[in-house]
Design a protein around this motif. Sequence first.
Motif, PDB file in Angstrom:
ATOM      1  N   GLY A   1      -6.337  -0.604   6.277  1.00 27.20           N
ATOM      2  CA  GLY A   1      -6.342  -2.036   5.999  1.00 27.20           C
ATOM      3  C   GLY A   1      -6.256  -2.319   4.518  1.00 27.20           C
ATOM      4  N   VAL A   2      -7.047  -1.559   3.715  1.00 28.57           N
ATOM      5  CA  VAL A   2      -7.005  -1.715   2.255  1.00 28.57           C
ATOM      6  C   VAL A   2      -5.604  -1.423   1.738  1.00 28.57           C
ATOM      7  CG1 VAL A   2      -7.933  -0.841   0.095  1.00 28.57           C
ATOM      8  CG2 VAL A   2      -9.437  -1.174   2.026  1.00 28.57           C
ATOM      9  N   TYR A   3      -4.978  -0.359   2.290  1.00 27.53           N
ATOM     10  CA  TYR A   3      -3.616   0.034   1.908  1.00 27.53           C
ATOM     11  C   TYR A   3      -2.637  -1.121   2.129  1.00 27.53           C
ATOM     12  CZ  TYR A   3       0.619   2.974   2.270  1.00 27.53           C
ATOM     13  OH  TYR A   3       1.847   3.521   2.119  1.00 27.53           O
ATOM     14  N   PHE A   4      -2.684  -1.739   3.342  1.00 28.32           N
ATOM     15  CA  PHE A   4      -1.772  -2.846   3.643  1.00 28.32           C
ATOM     16  C   PHE A   4      -2.024  -4.028   2.716  1.00 28.32           C
ATOM     17  CE2 PHE A   4      -1.110  -1.440   8.295  1.00 28.32           C
ATOM     18  CZ  PHE A   4      -0.017  -0.711   7.907  1.00 28.32           C
ATOM     19  N   VAL A   5      -3.316  -4.331   2.450  1.00 24.89           N
ATOM     20  CA  VAL A   5      -3.633  -5.472   1.584  1.00 24.89           C
ATOM     21  C   VAL A   5      -3.089  -5.239   0.177  1.00 24.89           C
ATOM     22  CG1 VAL A   5      -5.516  -6.709   0.462  1.00 24.89           C
ATOM     23  CG2 VAL A   5      -5.644  -6.218   2.883  1.00 24.89           C
ATOM     24  N   VAL A   6      -3.266  -4.000  -0.345  1.00 18.75           N
ATOM     25  CA  VAL A   6      -2.811  -3.726  -1.714  1.00 18.75           C
ATOM     26  C   VAL A   6      -1.295  -3.811  -1.804  1.00 18.75           C
ATOM     27  CG1 VAL A   6      -2.693  -1.959  -3.490  1.00 18.75           C
ATOM     28  CG2 VAL A   6      -4.820  -2.398  -2.340  1.00 18.75           C
ATOM     29  N   VAL A   7      -0.583  -3.212  -0.814  1.00 19.68           N
ATOM     30  CA  VAL A   7       0.891  -3.290  -0.828  1.00 19.68           C
ATOM     31  C   VAL A   7       1.331  -4.752  -0.746  1.00 19.68           C
ATOM     32  CG1 VAL A   7       2.975  -2.727   0.441  1.00 19.68           C
ATOM     33  CG2 VAL A   7       1.248  -1.012   0.144  1.00 19.68           C
ATOM     34  N   GLY A   8       0.724  -5.523   0.170  1.00 22.37           N
ATOM     35  CA  GLY A   8       1.131  -6.910   0.366  1.00 22.37           C
ATOM     36  C   GLY A   8       0.893  -7.757  -0.855  1.00 22.37           C
ATOM     37  N   VAL A   9      -0.314  -7.656  -1.451  1.00 23.97           N
ATOM     38  CA  VAL A   9      -0.641  -8.506  -2.601  1.00 23.97           C
ATOM     39  C   VAL A   9       0.223  -8.135  -3.802  1.00 23.97           C
ATOM     40  CG1 VAL A   9      -2.446  -9.028  -4.262  1.00 23.97           C
ATOM     41  CG2 VAL A   9      -2.974  -9.016  -1.850  1.00 23.97           C
ATOM     42  N   THR A  10       0.373  -6.818  -4.071  1.00 24.03           N
ATOM     43  CA  THR A  10       1.167  -6.401  -5.235  1.00 24.03           C
ATOM     44  C   THR A  10       2.612  -6.863  -5.101  1.00 24.03           C
ATOM     45  OG1 THR A  10      -0.223  -4.443  -5.222  1.00 24.03           O
ATOM     46  CG2 THR A  10       1.614  -4.443  -6.725  1.00 24.03           C
ATOM     47  N   MET A  11       3.192  -6.661  -3.897  1.00 22.45           N
ATOM     48  CA  MET A  11       4.597  -7.037  -3.741  1.00 22.45           C
ATOM     49  C   MET A  11       4.771  -8.549  -3.759  1.00 22.45           C
ATOM     50  SD  MET A  11       6.058  -4.373  -3.976  1.00 22.45           S
ATOM     51  CE  MET A  11       7.634  -5.180  -3.929  1.00 22.45           C
ATOM     52  N   THR A  12       3.779  -9.309  -3.243  1.00 17.76           N
ATOM     53  CA  THR A  12       3.880 -10.771  -3.315  1.00 17.76           C
ATOM     54  C   THR A  12       3.875 -11.234  -4.766  1.00 17.76           C
ATOM     55  OG1 THR A  12       2.671 -10.876  -1.254  1.00 17.76           O
ATOM     56  CG2 THR A  12       2.870 -12.912  -2.481  1.00 17.76           C
ATOM     57  N   ILE A  13       2.966 -10.648  -5.579  1.00 19.66           N
ATOM     58  CA  ILE A  13       2.897 -11.031  -6.996  1.00 19.66           C
ATOM     59  C   ILE A  13       4.220 -10.704  -7.687  1.00 19.66           C
ATOM     60  CG2 ILE A  13       1.802 -10.489  -9.190  1.00 19.66           C
ATOM     61  CD1 ILE A  13      -0.784 -10.005  -7.623  1.00 19.66           C
ATOM     62  N   ILE A  14       4.737  -9.485  -7.476  1.00 19.69           N
ATOM     63  CA  ILE A  14       5.935  -9.067  -8.213  1.00 19.69           C
ATOM     64  C   ILE A  14       7.154  -9.860  -7.751  1.00 19.69           C
ATOM     65  CG2 ILE A  14       7.508  -7.117  -8.505  1.00 19.69           C
ATOM     66  CD1 ILE A  14       4.964  -5.396  -8.636  1.00 19.69           C
ATOM     67  N   GLN A  15       7.264 -10.117  -6.429  1.00 22.42           N
ATOM     68  CA  GLN A  15       8.421 -10.905  -5.964  1.00 22.42           C
ATOM     69  C   GLN A  15       8.344 -12.344  -6.453  1.00 22.42           C
ATOM     70  OE1 GLN A  15       8.665 -10.396  -1.746  1.00 22.42           O
ATOM     71  NE2 GLN A  15      10.190  -8.780  -1.933  1.00 22.42           N
ATOM     72  N   THR A  16       7.132 -12.913  -6.520  1.00 24.68           N
ATOM     73  CA  THR A  16       7.008 -14.293  -7.001  1.00 24.68           C
ATOM     74  C   THR A  16       7.396 -14.385  -8.469  1.00 24.68           C
ATOM     75  OG1 THR A  16       5.116 -14.380  -5.534  1.00 24.68           O
ATOM     76  CG2 THR A  16       5.494 -16.279  -6.933  1.00 24.68           C
ATOM     77  N   ILE A  17       6.961 -13.377  -9.269  1.00 18.98           N
ATOM     78  CA  ILE A  17       7.335 -13.379 -10.683  1.00 18.98           C
ATOM     79  C   ILE A  17       8.840 -13.145 -10.823  1.00 18.98           C
ATOM     80  CG2 ILE A  17       7.042 -12.167 -12.879  1.00 18.98           C
ATOM     81  CD1 ILE A  17       4.179 -11.587 -12.010  1.00 18.98           C
ATOM     82  N   GLY A  18       9.398 -12.212 -10.021  1.00 19.87           N
ATOM     83  CA  GLY A  18      10.806 -11.876 -10.165  1.00 19.87           C
ATOM     84  C   GLY A  18      11.752 -12.950  -9.702  1.00 19.87           C
TER      85      GLY A  18
END
Lengths: 141, 94
Positions: free
Chosen positions: A121-138
Motif C-alpha cells: 500500500g505504501v508503495y502504491f501511495v508513493v508511486v501515485g503521489v510522486t507521479m501526480t506531482i511530477i505530471q502536474t508540474i510537467g
Amino acid sequence: MRNTNNIILETAVKVLLFFIALYSVYIFTAGHYYPGGGFIGGLMTAGAIVLLLITYDIKTVVGILPVNFRILTAIGLLFAIGTSAGSLIFDAPFLTHAFGDVHLPILGDLSLHTATLFDLGVYFVVVGVTMTIIQTIGEDE
Amino acid sequence: MLEIIIRLALLICSISMLGLIYRVIKGPSVADRVIALDAIGVNLIAITALTSVVLNSHAFLEIILLIGILAFIGTVAFAKYLEKGVIIERERNH
C-alpha cells in the motif's frame, strides 16, 4: 529550439528501464530484514517512469502506462488502511501484523508477513503521489 | 595499514567534495554546476563504499546502487534542460 536527436539516450533507456524496475522490486521485497521497503521501492519505480518521461514525452508515456495515478494513490491508501484495520477483526490492536512459516513447492520455506501487504500500500501511495506531482508540474508550460 | 589508508581516502573524498560544493555555488556557467553536482554524486558513492568498509557491514551496498541511479536521472534531466530548455515535453516534434 534546435531539433536534436537523442538516439543514445533513447537506446540506453530501453535497456536501463528494466534494470531500474527490477531493482525497485528487489529493494521492495528485501525491505523486511535489510534496508529498503515500500517507500524507497516506490521512489525507484517513480524514478524509472520519470526517466521515461524525460526521454520520450507525456503523450507516449500515457500510451505505454494508461494508469490514473490519483486512483493508484487511493488504492494504496485502501491497502494500507485495510491491512492495518484487519487486525481489529481478530481483537488485536490497530497495526498488529501476523506472520507464519509456509512451505511452498518450489520456493521452499518462507516466512510470510502481512506487513508486506501494508508495505505494498505504501508503495502504491508513493508511486501515485510522486507521479501526480511530477505530471502536474510537467503539464503546465 | 589498510585502516589508515581508508580513513585517508575518506578525508580526501570529503575535501574534494568541499571543492565541488564551492564550484556549484560559484560556477560561472550552468554546465559547470551540473558537472560539479554529478561529481558530488560520484564522491558520495565513494564515501558510502569506504564507510561500509570501515564499519565492516554490507548494509550500504544497495544504497550505492540507489545513489548511482538517482545521480544518473538527475544528470540526464539537467542535460536535457540545457539542450532543449524543457525537461518533460508534451509531444515530441520529429
